[in-house]
Enzyme design. Structure first.
Site: not given
Length: 278
Positions: A155, A218, A247
């Site tokens: 991320s 996501d 996610h």
């Protein structure tokens, strides 16, 4: 003849007014981004661990004392250098990293300034400086060669990982749930003269093999970011698009496919390259 002239003047004045208003709104957007960006990118979280004998400190170039740990796999020839996301610290993903250690891959993980028990204040520059310190420790005291290092950017961690890979040699890199840039998550296009964690621009200067991982559902970092990053990168690359994954549930949904493809990629064993999701 006077009426058309007056009409044109009104249109011109209206266009001037709209231009002024647009300029004011743009300046307000710039000010908002400058003041609020770091607060939105780096949320405050309670430390998920306490310092213990397994935690050591790295000295960052900006003066921060960074908490880190090293999970050594006996006789390992590969090191995973893990750059974590924005809503977690060393205490939140140790079990995940221990799966790499069990597979014979050593792991070096660290916290950015302001995270966990690291000192300092969270910032883009601080993330870069801390990743630089971790890399120096990996090739220095730990004795790994650059080609033995696999960066893992999860991320937000894709930002410092790309920054490092642009500047230093590494063996390979994994970008997991990574955005093109932080501002583009909201705007989709570059609207400001600057951006934060501009991974898309840095991909042009990176040469190591990259494995791109992303969930097709996501909602935090849209899948379109992964596709853009993947198609922009012109070097050796692999992808793992996980259908129906978001996610934060990607590992659970991908399960064996994730472990197989990621471990094989790090160990350079030609992982599969599924086609779904393009």
């Amino acid at each position: 003849m006077l009426r058309p002239i007056r009409h044109m003047k009104k249109i011109r004045n209206l266009l001037i007014l709209l231009s002024i208003l647009s300029g004011i709104l743009y300046l307000e957007l710039m000010c908002f981004a400058f003041i609020m960006a770091d607060r939105l990118i780096f949320p405050e979280i309670e430390p998920g661990y306490r310092d213990d004998p397994g935690i050591f400190k790295l000295q960052s170039s900006d003066g921060a004392h960074l908490s880190a740990y090293f999970l050594e796999a006996p006789n390992s020839k590969q090191l995973l250098l893990y750059c974590h996301g924005n809503g977690e610290d060393l205490g939140h993903f140790r079990r995940f990293l221990e799966t790499f250690q069990a597979r014979g891959i050593s792991v070096l993980a660290f916290d950015y300034p302001g995270y966990g028990t690291s000192t300092g204040v969270a910032s883009e520059r601080g993330c870069y400086a801390s990743t630089d310190a971790a890399y120096a420790y990996a090739v220095g005291p730990l004795g790994y060669k650059p080609e033995q290092i696999c960066l893992y950017g999860r991320s937000l961690g894709g930002g410092p990982a790309c920054w490092l890979a642009q500047r230093y040699p590494v063996g390979r890199m994994i970008l997991d749930g990574t955005f093109t840039s932080t501002f583009r998550i909201i705007t989709k296009w570059r609207l400001l003269p600057w951006d934060k964690f501009n991974n898309l621009a840095r991909l042009h200067d990176i040469t190591c093999p990259i494995l791109f991982i992303h969930g097709t559902n996501d909602l935090i970092v849209p899948f379109s970011h992964a596709l853009k990053n993947y198609h922009t990168y012109q070097g050796e690359k692999k992808k793992l698009w996980v259908k129906e994954a978001g996610h934060n549930n990607l590992y659970a949904i991908a399960d064996k496919h994730f472990r197989r493809d990621v471990f094989d990629f790090i160990l350079n064993q030609n992982p599969t390259d599924p086609k779904e999701g393009e």
